[in-house]
Each structure stands twice: as C-alpha cells, then as structure tokens.
Design an enzyme around this catalytic site. Structure first.
Site, PDB file in Angstrom:
ATOM      1  N   TRP A  37       0.947  -3.654   1.744  1.00 31.40           N
ATOM      2  CA  TRP A  37       2.212  -2.976   1.424  1.00 31.40           C
ATOM      3  C   TRP A  37       2.053  -2.007   0.268  1.00 31.40           C
ATOM      4  O   TRP A  37       2.571  -0.887   0.295  1.00 31.40           O
ATOM      5  CB  TRP A  37       3.328  -3.999   1.183  1.00 31.40           C
ATOM      6  CG  TRP A  37       3.486  -4.872   2.389  1.00 31.40           C
ATOM      7  CD1 TRP A  37       3.170  -6.200   2.497  1.00 31.40           C
ATOM      8  CD2 TRP A  37       3.918  -4.452   3.696  1.00 31.40           C
ATOM      9  NE1 TRP A  37       3.384  -6.631   3.789  1.00 31.40           N
ATOM     10  CE2 TRP A  37       3.842  -5.594   4.545  1.00 31.40           C
ATOM     11  CE3 TRP A  37       4.354  -3.249   4.246  1.00 31.40           C
ATOM     12  CZ2 TRP A  37       4.199  -5.546   5.893  1.00 31.40           C
ATOM     13  CZ3 TRP A  37       4.706  -3.197   5.586  1.00 31.40           C
ATOM     14  CH2 TRP A  37       4.625  -4.330   6.393  1.00 31.40           C
TER      15      TRP A  37
ATOM     16  N   ASP B 105       8.337  -3.542  -5.796  1.00 28.29           N
ATOM     17  CA  ASP B 105       8.700  -3.940  -4.443  1.00 28.29           C
ATOM     18  C   ASP B 105       8.782  -5.460  -4.427  1.00 28.29           C
ATOM     19  O   ASP B 105       7.775  -6.150  -4.490  1.00 28.29           O
ATOM     20  CB  ASP B 105       7.623  -3.439  -3.458  1.00 28.29           C
ATOM     21  CG  ASP B 105       7.883  -3.905  -2.020  1.00 28.29           C
ATOM     22  OD1 ASP B 105       8.871  -4.640  -1.785  1.00 28.29           O
ATOM     23  OD2 ASP B 105       7.089  -3.535  -1.138  1.00 28.29           O
TER      24      ASP B 105
ATOM     25  N   LYS C 118      13.907 -11.458   4.168  1.00 26.97           N
ATOM     26  CA  LYS C 118      13.218 -12.690   3.749  1.00 26.97           C
ATOM     27  C   LYS C 118      14.276 -13.591   3.104  1.00 26.97           C
ATOM     28  O   LYS C 118      14.859 -14.417   3.765  1.00 26.97           O
ATOM     29  CB  LYS C 118      12.106 -12.407   2.745  1.00 26.97           C
ATOM     30  CG  LYS C 118      11.284 -11.190   3.018  1.00 26.97           C
ATOM     31  CD  LYS C 118      10.243 -11.352   4.097  1.00 26.97           C
ATOM     32  CE  LYS C 118       9.383 -10.093   4.163  1.00 26.97           C
ATOM     33  NZ  LYS C 118       8.459 -10.100   5.290  1.00 26.97           N
TER      34      LYS C 118
END
Lengths: 353, 353
Positions: free
Chosen positions: A99, A166, A190
């Site tokens: 990511w 992030d 999530k």
C-alpha cells in the site's frame, strides 16, 4: 452454524449494525428506504453530521482544528489526493509494503518523492526504524498497519513536517495521540463500515499551500466548505459507518476495544509461537494486532488444516499471495471467541500431527 | 399509508430490489452479509461481472467494443476523469445547465473548452439546437437530461468527434441508438441504484490518446484492465444496481419501461397544460420525461397545494432553488399510479380554487 469471519477486508462488522442497516433499507424515514431519500433531507444531513462528529470524538480530535470528511474512492483515491493537495516540491514516504508502494507511485506523478526507509529487503516483514525525516519537505507519509504482511507501527516518528498516515486497517483499534497527525485517511471496510466510503481527518491549516489548480472533487477544501456534501455522498456506506462508530462509542470507545483487541492478538500470537507446526511471518516487535500472518512449517499439513478450519466455520484465513500461508484478521468486530475457535483448531492439528 | 416518492435523486427504487438488498445484508453468501465478504470472493466477482454485462446488454452494446465500469465518486468525478482521459488540446461542450456547467469548469483545468451553444439566456429552459461541432477537437460533451430545469435532449447531433454523454438522470429510461456514443456515464442514484457508484460505458478505442500521465484511480484503462476491481469496489451499491438492472431486464428491458415512462410523462404534462393553475417551466419540445418542472400561476395557493400533496403521501415535489415551484421526478421505479395521485391532487386544487 456460527461463522468466524477472519477476512482481511471487507470484513466482519457488528451484528447489530448489520441488523439496523438492513432495517433502514426497508424503512428509514417515515416509510421511505434509506437509499430512496434525498441526501439533502434533514434525516440524511443529520446522519452525515453525526458520522463526522463521531469520528473526531472517538479519536479525541474535537476542537483541535481538524475536519472529518466521508468521501468516495477508497484509500487508493487518497494516494493521489494527498499529493494533489499537499505536494509542491518533494515529500518523504516510508515504504512498509504494497500500500505504501502504491501511495508512492501515485505521488510521483505530481512531484519528487524520497523513500526515507524501506523493508523491501525482507519482503516487508518488519517496520524500518531510526530513519531521518528531512525538514525541508512538504510532508511525511506512512502506513500505520500493513494488512498483507501483518506489520504495524507501534510508534510514530516525531516529524518536523506534516505527518500523513494511511490508517485504513487499524483506525479506531487502539489508543494513540492522534493529534500528532496532520492528515489521517482510512477506507471504511475494516473497522469502520462497508466498502464505499473513506474517512479523511485533516488539520485545516496544512491546506491551501500548493500552487496547482486542484479539480473540485479532489480538493479537500471544497469538500470541507460543503460539509462533505459537495456532491451526492455514498449514503448507505456513510450511514452504516456512523452506526459502527456509534456501536464503538457505546462500547466505551477506542480504549475499550483496544483491551479486547489486545486479548485477541495475545492469544493468537501465543499459539503461533508455542505451536511447533506454525511460524509467524512478521518480526515480533512489529506484529500487527489486526492481521496475524503465519505459515505452516510443514506444507504437507495444508490440506488437513484447511479442511479443519473450514469445518469449524472459519472463513477468510488464506494468506495474501505475496506472503502465502495464513492471515488471521482480527478487526474490532471479530470476537475473542472466534480467535479461541481458531486457536483450538491449531491445537487440534498439533495433537493430530 | 402508501408513499409516492417524486424525489429528484436519490429516489424511488423498485420495492423488490430494496427487499432483496435488505435480505442480502443479513445473509448473502452462506450466512455471511453482503458487506462482510471479500470483494475477491467468487460470489462478489460474479455480482460485478453480472452488473457490467447487464449494463451493456440493456443498452444493446454487447460485442461492439465497449466496456462497462462501476466506479466511485458520482458523475462529478467523471467531469474530471473525462478530461483527464480524453482532453489533449480542446473539446466542445453543450451547456444545458448546472451539471454541464460544472463539467465545463472541471475540464477547463486541463485544457481549452469551447461552448458550442448554451441556453443560459433563458435560465436553461430549452435545449439549444442547430449548432456546429468543430471537426478538429478532442470530443463533444453533452448532458442528455437536466434534472434541475426539466429538459431532455430528444435527439443527439451527428458528431464528427467522439461523443461523450452524461446520462445520469435518464439512463435506462428510453430507447436510443446507444452506439452513437463513445462514452456514457451515469451516477447510479436515479434509474440504476443507490448513491455510491457510477456507471461508465466507454468505447475502448478512444482511450490512450492523451499525453499526460494519468493517476491510476482516474485512468479508465487501468480500471478496464482490472475488470472494474482495481481497488475495493463499493460492494453494496454495485450489488443493488445489479438487482435494479436485473429487474429492468425481467420487465422487458428499456423498450418496456419506455412505454411506462411515456404514459407517466404524458399524463403529467397534460395536467400541467390543461390545469390553469399551473405553468410548465421547460420549452414544450424539450420537456424531460424524467423530471417535470412547473410552477403555480398564483403563488398564494402554495400553502394549500403543499398541504394537499403532502397529505396524499407525496414527497420530494419541491423544485430546485434555481427554478422554484415544483419538480415531479418520474424515474423508472415510480409507478403510473403515483403520477395519477399527483394529478388528482392538482385537479382537486383546481376544483377548490
């Protein structure tokens, strides 16, 4: 049969949240469905405002110059929005895996990027430490938790420049001094809600400093000015995220869920460490409380183990192809009981083998 | 009491679609909720593929070089994505109101724009005609239906350059030769589904011709290569859109719904024209079958009329502030019966006045 959902995301959400969301589809406001009403109606404007204020409240950021936005596009859209809004000449990125790597790639379209450190040398199984963050750059970007590799930053460097993080896969899961961050973003799917919205928490005073002309939909200031309703928001995803944040607040907030998450992680990792059939992937000090990555020492047991956990009602345990093996994702809504079921299966495999 | 939802969007959706979506939240795949499963699971990949193929099938565009994408961000995100992907030097836009105007504003960030025609002189109450589209520009952009002003393009100009159309508010509502378009986009929240996803239909051969480096999330080619799953899609919005398209297909497709929409529009406009208390806003030949805009001749009747329609179970009838008065949005899922109820109320007002 009870399900134990260890998916990496989209993932398990609180049962009562799903129940309420399902009911709101049938009747949310005076006989109308949640998805049939105008987003400018009072009932939906209230939902959006509650979602925005709950996000700040849970993170302890009320009255500290931050704004909360619920936008579309996932964290992937933030990879470029962060750069569009903040990157003038050069920024610093910490590379902790897939990511972070994607965030770097997108930012490079706009200007220069330096990687202050990377754990690529060991397939990202640890978090680099002891690096310097240059003072003259636009911002420093890091990823708090790495779902694929199962690593998590346990502390954050003192940054002389705006700190961007992030937090897609561990937001609302642990107490931190969130005021050390200038911009936090997190895809909902999530700990926060269904896929389809992304939370952005931004300190207003870092905005408006780049010279490029930013398209309206990519401009944080435009969205702030319109109270996160510049265009039609993803109504269902925002509502369900609001319900999940309310569920967390009622539970006692981040402090309360952190204790649960801690119990789950300790149980999981202790089994991984004590059971000779398994081996953890991530460096011990950097292990994620959200995603435990592990492999079988003897791959011949794979078929047996896979059959066993599936029979126990477990799903979503297969590891990402970059790591292989298994990944037990233990987000906020996963119960300690589900972890116990998995650990029992691992135990049983040991007694069988 | 039965509701008659005339909202301009988000708006009424088929009852059976909402029922199925509500059930899928509780149990979609083997006891798991639709929003708890991995987007890479077979069951969701099937949903996405079905949604993409239904969109092409309904529009009669299968096997003609088009691809369908379900992205996030609404039509507002398409205002800039169209320009990012297609605008090298100069493009032509038709200005038919607020949404076209916004599309022009965003495109101007990237290069030159010419307005081939505009109906701004009459508060956008008509569709300009008889304009020329220069041959040497990158594309021509128009808006098929204008929700705010209640106008609709009944035919489209022969374009010597790629034809791009924002069909957010009338897609799937009428038969057209859709192969005349090179790119069609539409936010879901009118005839297609809940807010939170946007359909893009693009002819592949118009892509890859600009020199700029396009960020991945804004690049149609990237999304096409990843079968609309470059990152986590808005699962709920795509699923519910798929259900709505399936509902339309089962009903007999666009041809069948067009007949219904025609009946609703004729009934509505005949009442507006025959009832001396009301006055239509849009030019007759450009009247939208989706959104009928009208005002009271005598504003003193406003309170009485508003009370009457609210008592009849009608909602969402207030006009946009740019036009005032009333707007009856008659999207695919609104029944002819609902229009009858509104017309009866208008009749009743006449007999009272």
């Amino acid at each position: 049969m009870q399900k134990h959902n260890f998916s990496a995301g989209p993932c398990v959400l609180p049962k009562e949240v799903i129940q309420k969301a399902s009911e709101a589809l049938l009747d949310f406001d005076n006989g109308l469905s949640l998805i049939e009403i105008s987003h400018r109606s009072k009932s939906f404007v209230d939902v959006m405002e509650q979602a925005r204020s709950l996000a700040l409240e849970l993170l302890g950021l009320e009255g500290k110059g931050y704004k909360a936005l619920f936008l579309q596009g996932g964290a992937s859209m933030q990879f470029l929005m962060v750069a569009q809004n903040l990157l003038e000449k050069k920024a610093a990125y910490l590379n902790t895996g897939t990511w972070a790597d994607k965030a770097i790639k997108e930012a490079k379209i706009y200007a220069d990027i330096i990687e202050v450190a990377s754990s690529k040398d060991a397939n990202y199984n640890y978090i680099p430490k002891g690096f310097d963050i240059p003072e003259d750059l636009d911002y420093f970007h890091c990823t708090s938790n790495n779902t694929i590799f199962g690593t998590q930053m346990k502390s954050f460097p003192k940054s002389p420049i705006p700190l961007v993080c992030d937090m897609s896969s561990d937001i609302f899961s642990r107490t931190l001094d969130f005021s050390q961050f200038d911009l936090i973003y997190a895809g909902a799917q999530k700990n926060m809600g269904p896929a389809g919205t992304t939370l952005i928490i931004v300190k207003e005073d870092i905005l408006g400093k780049v010279s490029r002309k930013i398209p309206s939909m990519l401009d944080y200031k435009v969205h702030i000015d319109k109270s996160s309703m510049f265009n039609t928001p993803p109504v269902f995803a925002v509502y369900t995220s609001m319900l999940t944040m309310q569920w967390l607040k009622d539970l006692g907030g981040i402090k309360a869920i952190e204790q649960e998450n801690d119990k789950k992680a300790r149980l999981m990792y202790s089994e991984i460490d004590l059971n000779p059939l398994f081996k953890g992937f991530a460096a011990k000090e950097d292990r994620s409380d959200m995603n435990a990555t592990f492999t079988l020492v003897n791959e011949d047991l794979k078929e047996t183990f896979d059959t066993m956990w599936k029979e126990a009602g477990i799903n979503g345990l297969s590891g990402h192809r970059s790591v292989g093996g298994y990944r037990a994702s233990m987000y906020n809504a996963l119960s300690l009981d589900s972890v116990k079921v998995l650990v029992e299966v691992m135990n049983e495999l040991e007694s069988k083998a």
